[in-house]
Write a protein that holds these residues in place. Sequence first.
Motif, PDB file in Angstrom:
ATOM      1  N   MET A 130      49.553   9.529  -6.080  1.00  0.00           N
ATOM      2  CA  MET A 130      50.127   8.672  -7.116  1.00  0.00           C
ATOM      3  C   MET A 130      50.528   9.509  -8.322  1.00  0.00           C
ATOM      4  N   SER A 131      51.537   9.058  -9.019  1.00  0.00           N
ATOM      5  CA  SER A 131      51.925   9.719 -10.264  1.00  0.00           C
ATOM      6  C   SER A 131      50.867   9.460 -11.333  1.00  0.00           C
ATOM      7  N   LEU A 132      50.517  10.524 -12.052  1.00  0.00           N
ATOM      8  CA  LEU A 132      49.544  10.405 -13.137  1.00  0.00           C
ATOM      9  C   LEU A 132      50.212  10.247 -14.503  1.00  0.00           C
ATOM     10  N   GLU A 133      51.540  10.246 -14.511  1.00  0.00           N
ATOM     11  CA  GLU A 133      52.270  10.189 -15.776  1.00  0.00           C
ATOM     12  C   GLU A 133      52.070   8.851 -16.475  1.00  0.00           C
ATOM     13  N   VAL A 134      51.796   8.903 -17.764  1.00  0.00           N
ATOM     14  CA  VAL A 134      51.717   7.711 -18.611  1.00  0.00           C
ATOM     15  C   VAL A 134      52.908   7.749 -19.555  1.00  0.00           C
ATOM     16  N   THR A 135      53.781   6.756 -19.450  1.00  0.00           N
ATOM     17  CA  THR A 135      55.007   6.739 -20.252  1.00  0.00           C
ATOM     18  C   THR A 135      54.796   5.978 -21.564  1.00  0.00           C
ATOM     19  N   ASP A 136      55.775   6.113 -22.450  1.00  0.00           N
ATOM     20  CA  ASP A 136      55.747   5.336 -23.689  1.00  0.00           C
ATOM     21  C   ASP A 136      55.778   3.839 -23.379  1.00  0.00           C
ATOM     22  N   GLU A 137      56.502   3.481 -22.323  1.00  0.00           N
ATOM     23  CA  GLU A 137      56.571   2.068 -21.934  1.00  0.00           C
ATOM     24  C   GLU A 137      55.199   1.556 -21.507  1.00  0.00           C
ATOM     25  N   ASP A 138      54.421   2.394 -20.829  1.00  0.00           N
ATOM     26  CA  ASP A 138      53.057   1.999 -20.422  1.00  0.00           C
ATOM     27  C   ASP A 138      52.192   1.741 -21.654  1.00  0.00           C
ATOM     28  N   VAL A 139      52.291   2.611 -22.631  1.00  0.00           N
ATOM     29  CA  VAL A 139      51.521   2.453 -23.872  1.00  0.00           C
ATOM     30  C   VAL A 139      51.932   1.172 -24.582  1.00  0.00           C
ATOM     31  N   ASP A 140      53.252   0.938 -24.670  1.00  0.00           N
ATOM     32  CA  ASP A 140      53.742  -0.266 -25.343  1.00  0.00           C
ATOM     33  C   ASP A 140      53.284  -1.534 -24.626  1.00  0.00           C
ATOM     34  N   ALA A 141      53.243  -1.493 -23.297  1.00  0.00           N
ATOM     35  CA  ALA A 141      52.793  -2.662 -22.531  1.00  0.00           C
ATOM     36  C   ALA A 141      51.330  -2.968 -22.818  1.00  0.00           C
ATOM     37  N   ASP A 142      50.511  -1.921 -22.973  1.00  0.00           N
ATOM     38  CA  ASP A 142      49.108  -2.125 -23.291  1.00  0.00           C
ATOM     39  C   ASP A 142      48.953  -2.706 -24.701  1.00  0.00           C
ATOM     40  N   VAL A 143      49.747  -2.180 -25.627  1.00  0.00           N
ATOM     41  CA  VAL A 143      49.729  -2.703 -27.001  1.00  0.00           C
ATOM     42  C   VAL A 143      50.128  -4.177 -27.005  1.00  0.00           C
ATOM     43  N   GLN A 144      51.132  -4.517 -26.194  1.00  0.00           N
ATOM     44  CA  GLN A 144      51.582  -5.906 -26.123  1.00  0.00           C
ATOM     45  C   GLN A 144      50.455  -6.834 -25.680  1.00  0.00           C
ATOM     46  N   LYS A 145      49.654  -6.393 -24.726  1.00  0.00           N
ATOM     47  CA  LYS A 145      48.522  -7.210 -24.270  1.00  0.00           C
ATOM     48  C   LYS A 145      47.538  -7.467 -25.410  1.00  0.00           C
ATOM     49  N   VAL A 146      47.295  -6.441 -26.223  1.00  0.00           N
ATOM     50  CA  VAL A 146      46.382  -6.594 -27.362  1.00  0.00           C
ATOM     51  C   VAL A 146      46.960  -7.577 -28.370  1.00  0.00           C
ATOM     52  N   LEU A 147      48.267  -7.478 -28.606  1.00  0.00           N
ATOM     53  CA  LEU A 147      48.913  -8.412 -29.534  1.00  0.00           C
ATOM     54  C   LEU A 147      48.796  -9.843 -29.024  1.00  0.00           C
ATOM     55  N   GLU A 148      48.985 -10.025 -27.722  1.00  0.00           N
ATOM     56  CA  GLU A 148      48.907 -11.363 -27.154  1.00  0.00           C
ATOM     57  C   GLU A 148      47.486 -11.919 -27.240  1.00  0.00           C
ATOM     58  N   LEU A 240      55.494 -36.073 -23.170  1.00  0.00           N
ATOM     59  CA  LEU A 240      55.357 -34.769 -23.805  1.00  0.00           C
ATOM     60  C   LEU A 240      54.839 -34.956 -25.229  1.00  0.00           C
ATOM     61  N   HIS A 241      53.570 -34.644 -25.438  1.00  0.00           N
ATOM     62  CA  HIS A 241      52.937 -34.847 -26.744  1.00  0.00           C
ATOM     63  C   HIS A 241      53.282 -33.745 -27.746  1.00  0.00           C
ATOM     64  N   GLU A 242      53.196 -32.487 -27.279  1.00  0.00           N
ATOM     65  CA  GLU A 242      53.296 -31.373 -28.228  1.00  0.00           C
ATOM     66  C   GLU A 242      53.831 -30.135 -27.523  1.00  0.00           C
ATOM     67  N   ILE A 243      54.563 -29.337 -28.290  1.00  0.00           N
ATOM     68  CA  ILE A 243      55.046 -28.045 -27.804  1.00  0.00           C
ATOM     69  C   ILE A 243      54.439 -26.965 -28.701  1.00  0.00           C
ATOM     70  N   LYS A 244      53.860 -25.947 -28.067  1.00  0.00           N
ATOM     71  CA  LYS A 244      53.252 -24.856 -28.839  1.00  0.00           C
ATOM     72  C   LYS A 244      53.760 -23.518 -28.314  1.00  0.00           C
ATOM     73  N   LYS A 245      53.768 -22.528 -29.176  1.00  0.00           N
ATOM     74  CA  LYS A 245      54.134 -21.176 -28.758  1.00  0.00           C
ATOM     75  C   LYS A 245      53.146 -20.186 -29.370  1.00  0.00           C
ATOM     76  N   ARG A 246      53.102 -19.011 -28.759  1.00  0.00           N
ATOM     77  CA  ARG A 246      52.218 -17.972 -29.282  1.00  0.00           C
ATOM     78  C   ARG A 246      52.964 -17.153 -30.333  1.00  0.00           C
ATOM     79  N   GLU A 247      52.322 -16.972 -31.465  1.00  0.00           N
ATOM     80  CA  GLU A 247      52.886 -16.161 -32.533  1.00  0.00           C
ATOM     81  C   GLU A 247      52.112 -14.857 -32.592  1.00  0.00           C
ATOM     82  N   LEU A 248      52.794 -13.756 -32.340  1.00  0.00           N
ATOM     83  CA  LEU A 248      52.133 -12.456 -32.290  1.00  0.00           C
ATOM     84  C   LEU A 248      51.972 -11.871 -33.686  1.00  0.00           C
TER      85      LEU A 248
END
Length: 428
Positions: A130-148, A240-248
Amino acid sequence: MKLISSNKVETNRYELQIEIDGETFMKAVNAVYKKQVKSISIPGFRKGKAPRAIIEREYGEGVFYEDALKEIYPAAIAEAAKEAGLELVRDKIDLDVEKAGKDGVVFKAVVTVEPEVTIENYKGITYKPMSLEVTDEDVDADVQKVLERNSRLVTVEDRAAENGDITVIDFKGLLDGEAFEGGTSENYNLTLGSGSFIPGFEDQIIGHNAGEEFTIDVTFPEDYQAEELKGKAVQFEIKLHEIKKRELPVFDDEFVKDVSEFDTVDAYKADVRTKLESSRKEEAESDKERQVADKLQELLQAEIPEAMYDNQVDNLIDEFSMNLRAQGIDLQTYMQYTGLTEDKLRETYYDRAVSQIKVRLALKKIAELEGIKASDEDIENKYNELAETYKVEVARVKAAFSADDIGGDLEVARALDLVKDAAVAAEE
């Protein structure tokens, strides 16, 4: 116990002729008498007080023989198999008692044993790393999970529902104009686009506004678990009672300080990258092990008794059941809610059981060929390690796991390490 003879009668089946001495057999007979006498009534004696000799005179000298043999034959067979150099497989045992009396017992037992195994070319197995490379996109995806994870839900009032929104709905399912079981709920939180409901349900909520009441048409899949709804066209009345969204939150230094021990975005991202690189290495090692295990199954030559697969399925289901109990659910309740039958559950685990048995047999043979042997010190250290892991006394661990089992596991693990270390990465 004395092993008189050991003869192969068919593939993976051996007939053992075993003798149990008179003293051992009579002790077993007396133990059975003591357990059963409480329920035996003999004229002239209070219930449970009749001497053994009187009971044997009344019902025959061998009245306790069958149950006594049941008590002692498993250990006798296990000892005889070990003496014969056979590894038993839990399976049906055919017993034939040739002699039983005060002088002892002689019986034949046809047992299932582990297969004869051959394996070659296990060194130098080729695998695709397997490739061991960690890209900037991988880091950003992890950050996105924390934001969510740190997001907050806010009510949407200025637009219709969109994919990804969380909607709060009442719904009532109708089949031919009649409500059906399990098709009604109130104030249900449904994330649009999650695929939680049957195809077409969530899509038809998109575009509606809070406060609206409407009807949607959907068709249940042909493989739906409820028989009466398979392939059926139904309607759902929706409110449909209510619509909600996630605010990061904003990903800045202040956010980083709140959620970690770091002070800046750059430091936080650097740590994320380090952890991802470590995780990627573990994933790569696991993937290498999987590829090696797959190849070992191909290299293995053996006629494996079906009982070994069945027993491993039992083990996997027991493990699954224990995990469920840890969550407060028993297996029967789980099967009832999911619509699983016992046959279907066993089928679910069968392929995994076949794979595990084949790999273990291959590694046991490799350990034998390579002279890999767990020492008494190795086994004792493993007992101590398990006791520390489970926070129990070493004596309890020894009562739960035999030294042979522990030693076998250690030898298999070392054989796997040997094969992995000798594996060769495929060229790009």
